[in-house]
Design a protein around this motif. Structure first.
Motif, mmCIF file in Angstrom:
data_model
loop_
_atom_site.group_PDB
_atom_site.id
_atom_site.type_symbol
_atom_site.label_atom_id
_atom_site.label_comp_id
_atom_site.label_asym_id
_atom_site.label_seq_id
_atom_site.Cartn_x
_atom_site.Cartn_y
_atom_site.Cartn_z
ATOM 1 N N GLU A 1 -1.191 48.336 32.656
ATOM 2 C CA GLU A 1 -0.723 49.724 32.624
ATOM 3 C C GLU A 1 -1.901 50.681 32.755
ATOM 4 N N ARG A 2 -3.015 50.358 32.077
ATOM 5 C CA ARG A 2 -4.190 51.217 32.135
ATOM 6 C C ARG A 2 -4.746 51.252 33.558
ATOM 7 N N ARG B 1 -3.316 55.375 39.800
ATOM 8 C CA ARG B 1 -2.514 56.562 40.120
ATOM 9 C C ARG B 1 -3.384 57.828 40.060
ATOM 10 N N GLU B 2 -4.214 57.907 39.014
ATOM 11 C CA GLU B 2 -5.094 59.076 38.890
ATOM 12 C C GLU B 2 -6.066 59.143 40.080
ATOM 13 N N GLU B 3 -6.606 57.997 40.468
ATOM 14 C CA GLU B 3 -7.516 57.953 41.624
ATOM 15 C C GLU B 3 -6.782 58.390 42.888
ATOM 16 N N ARG B 4 -5.564 57.930 43.062
ATOM 17 C CA ARG B 4 -4.766 58.306 44.238
ATOM 18 C C ARG B 4 -4.503 59.812 44.237
ATOM 19 N N ARG C 1 -0.613 34.181 22.051
ATOM 20 C CA ARG C 1 -0.068 34.343 23.394
ATOM 21 C C ARG C 1 0.565 35.720 23.547
ATOM 22 N N GLU C 2 1.367 36.107 22.543
ATOM 23 C CA GLU C 2 2.003 37.426 22.597
ATOM 24 C C GLU C 2 0.951 38.520 22.616
ATOM 25 N N GLY C 3 -0.087 38.363 21.794
ATOM 26 C CA GLY C 3 -1.173 39.338 21.775
ATOM 27 C C GLY C 3 -1.859 39.412 23.125
ATOM 28 N N ALA C 4 -2.109 38.255 23.723
ATOM 29 C CA ALA C 4 -2.764 38.214 25.030
ATOM 30 C C ALA C 4 -1.865 38.855 26.095
ATOM 31 N N GLU C 5 -0.566 38.557 26.024
ATOM 32 C CA GLU C 5 0.368 39.150 26.984
ATOM 33 C C GLU C 5 0.407 40.663 26.825
ATOM 34 N N MET C 6 0.426 41.124 25.563
ATOM 35 C CA MET C 6 0.473 42.564 25.321
ATOM 36 C C MET C 6 -0.814 43.210 25.828
ATOM 37 N N LYS C 7 -1.942 42.560 25.555
ATOM 38 C CA LYS C 7 -3.228 43.093 26.007
ATOM 39 C C LYS C 7 -3.252 43.142 27.537
ATOM 40 N N GLU C 8 -2.744 42.078 28.160
ATOM 41 C CA GLU C 8 -2.695 42.012 29.620
ATOM 42 C C GLU C 8 -1.798 43.131 30.173
ATOM 43 N N ARG C 9 -0.646 43.319 29.514
ATOM 44 C CA ARG C 9 0.282 44.372 29.925
ATOM 45 C C ARG C 9 -0.385 45.745 29.792
ATOM 46 N N GLU C 10 -1.041 45.965 28.642
ATOM 47 C CA GLU C 10 -1.723 47.242 28.420
ATOM 48 C C GLU C 10 -2.822 47.442 29.458
#
Length: 136
Positions: free
Chosen positions: A72-73, A79-82, A60-69
């Motif tokens: 963020e990505r 932001r870059e597109e904007r 779960r923590e791994g999935a949450e971290m992956k989701e967070r990353e």
């Protein structure tokens, strides 16, 4: 009182209690061993469940971290597109401003040419009038 003349009631009671205690002690050892075995199995089961829980928690923590990353990505990409969109809009604005300056300059040049044409026409007319006046 004597029962049958040989054994007192108390002796019978003590004897039966002794037999009962021996039975209880024997049964207790077997029960204790069974209980120990059950407790041991329960401890093993608890360890298994704790391990599975820990693994799930890590997943779960791994999935949450992956989701967070991932979030963020995607946020960085957005932001870059904007920024690219804003830069393109700024370039378009600059081009439009250059075009407007060219148009304004062309309009000024047209006015200057119109003024020169009028001045030259006025010169011709006044020149003709002066000639007409001399002839007359």
């Amino acid at each position: 009182k004597m029962l049958g003349g040989a054994v007192s009631r108390r002796e019978l009671f003590v004897g039966s209690m002794r037999n009962l205690n021996v039975g209880i002690e024997e049964r207790s050892e077997a029960e204790i061993e069974e209980e120990r075995e059950r407790v041991k199995q329960l401890h093993e089961r608890v360890k298994e469940l704790e391990e599975r829980l820990r693994e799930r928690e890590e997943e779960r923590e791994g999935a949450e971290m992956k989701e967070r990353e991932e979030g963020e990505r995607k946020g960085a990409e957005a932001r870059e597109e904007r920024i690219r969109e804003l830069e393109a809009a700024a370039e378009a604005n600059e081009r439009a401003m250059r075009e407007m300056r060219k148009l304004v300059e062309a309009m000024k040049e047209e006015r200057r040419e119109e003024a020169r044409r009028r001045a030259s026409e006025e010169e011709e007319r006044s020149g003709r009038e002066a000639e007409d006046a001399r002839e007359a």
